[in-house]
Design an enzyme around this catalytic site. Sequence first.
Site: not given
Ligand code: GLC
Length: 755
Positions: A292
């Site tokens: 993430d």
């Molecule tokens: C965010 C979220 C995740 C998302 C990623 C990219 O912090 O936790 O669900 O896909 O970053 O945007």
Amino acid sequence: MFLFQRIVLFLFLYLSGAQYLFAQWPLSDSTERAIDRLLAAMTLEEKIGQMNQYNGFWDVTGPAPKAGADKFKYDHFKQGLVGSVLNVRGVTQVRALQELVVKQSRLGIPLLFGFDAVHGYNTVLPIPLAEAASWDLPAIERSARVSATEAAASGINWTFAPMVDISRDARWGRVMEGAGEDPFLGAKIAVARVKGFQGNDFSSPFNILATAKHFAGYGFAEGGRDYNTVDVNALTLHNTILPPFYAAVNGGVASVMNSFNIFNGVPATASHFLVQDILKRNWKFKGVVVSDWGSGIEMIDHGFAENLSQVASLAANAGSDVDMESYAYVNHLSEEVRKGNVSIATIDQSVRRVLRLKFMLGLFKDPYKYCDSTRERVYSMHPEHSQVARDMAKRSMVLLKNEKQLLPLVEKGKKIAVIGALAADKNSPLGNWRLAAKDSSAVSLLEGFDAASISYQYAPGVKLVAGDPVHFVQELAINTTDTSGMAYAISIARTADIVVMMLGEHGLQSGEGRSRAQLNLPGLQQQVLEAVYAVNPNVVLVLTTGRPLAITWAAEHIPAILLAWQPGSQSGHAITDVLLGKYNPSGKLPMTFPRSDSQLPIYYNHFSTGRPGPKKEVFWSHYIDESHAPLYEFGFGKSYTHFSYSDLQLASRGDTVVVQVNLTNTGSVVGEEVAQLYIHDRFSSIVRPIRELKGFKKVQLAPGVSTTITFELPVSLLGYYNETGTLLLEPGWFDFYVGGSSAATLSTSFLYSKK
Ligand code: GLC
């Protein structure tokens, strides 16, 4: 590399992989051999580049960054040190960046383009928790298809969805992204969404990679506070948290995203147990594990890694293949390899997975496959997508109460007042995670009424928020002082026959980073509701929210309540369709509604405890100042018609338990009912929940019509996982319940005696 060599290499890759570029996932060894050749040609830095993902930044079609933070990223693209990006979208931008990499880097390995197309793209579908309330798997798949079609037409070939985190705590803002509290429903919906995003084969330029996220346990953040500690045992992991991920992996999901939280004290991004042992070894997952955003570097704040070098080796060795925005792999992983902390084999395994997805999408054959500006123009906001959005929104709504027959709305000859700032709001219905949508592009309730030629008087009552926040990062200033609009609202309510009030949360009061400690109607809305009710009890409450709310006063006083959630672009039309009875609401709650936030976590599939109740004396599990029961239970939802269940039969056929029930529409209008099947394992060597959803069927019946519903339950569904993840199937008595919610009373029993 000389041009001739590049051509030869390209032909090698194309010809050896071509016959399988259109293969189904997983690809065959012919592509693996093509990957072998590519790996052999890559430097260590180029391999690590495939494990590096950057967020989009400069305007790619503008001048290249000459200096500053973006310059090094720009150079990394040219040096082949980036394998994928997120938030670069639009055919023009995507083509420009793909050309830069394919034409200027040494090996010209094409990029993957990721984006959070969670519930739509330009056309916004209802928030996923709303879609879950439809229990309508074909509709949910259609919805994901619309997201994929518009995202793909815009150059995206990887969505970071579906979010499949089970959660039992409505304080957590991200419940809006998921499918609620139940692993069986969550697993079915996960598969429907993956199918909708990925389609049947990746030769189509409309099919994109899906991502099951966040692996694992993120939805159990303590206190419902986002990013907070997760401390659950292995039984909860195996029986509640993992089933939707396992279903998604078996459904062919191309990628899995790490979660921010720790599991057993280890950050998920570095969890060998979760990623290597469970996902890659036990489940044989062949796709890509992407971190993430910054979940790698956050190991330092977790107190798990001392520096980015340690982050790089811990995450890589745990099997996290791609580093999103931690800069750990690109800046430190090659040194870790040279120091012997990470093996080349480990690097090659991760790089292979990334290249596998690129072959699967056909990007080596055509890096610009998703860059068709005509397709972008034709499919963005396509009218058919609006129809899908309106239909999905109608199917997602849940009728919580309908007394005095206020609904369906009879508008002819009636004086209608509409009250609530959210009735005019064109932004909140989009919910959170709608980055590609035009701000304030939803059809408001007032616009829905206008389109249906309903005449009404309108008053906002009280503003919900100060100003008009439409952007993702802006904090909301909830209005808790300005009551200037109350008097006029009360005045139009007093003289109306019916008052429709649209109250609830702003669209950005749920989602990531939006946990709430209180589940009340935000701001001054409760005061407006009570003041209006005091002058006119004929109130229809349209509740718009990203999460369950503790609306106990409304449930006790307001005669009609329609839970609309955040219905997306077609919000106003869909709510109007339901209020007018053009669509008979069929939604059922995918998450328990509490009486108060102090009851949380509250969920239907709980254990009995040694002192279940209610009991006359005090020594049982309850509160002395609040009921222990939910306000509305999991699976609950009313209709404009009525259904009755009868003749529950059960038979055992080999390894299948066949359950049949008779369902009748005893009301006066056509309606859909979600018949639900629950089991209760009475005695087991590890205690089991008092009820567990093990089947559901959504059927439409005309008035007076009956049908027999049959559930064929594989006997394995009577089992459960022990702390090592082994499925246990124990002989003994099981109670079966069938009905229109988890409080179903029609039951029968079955003695399972292992052969
Ligand atoms: C965010 C979220 C995740 C998302 C990623 C990219 O912090 O936790 O669900 O896909 O970053 O945007």
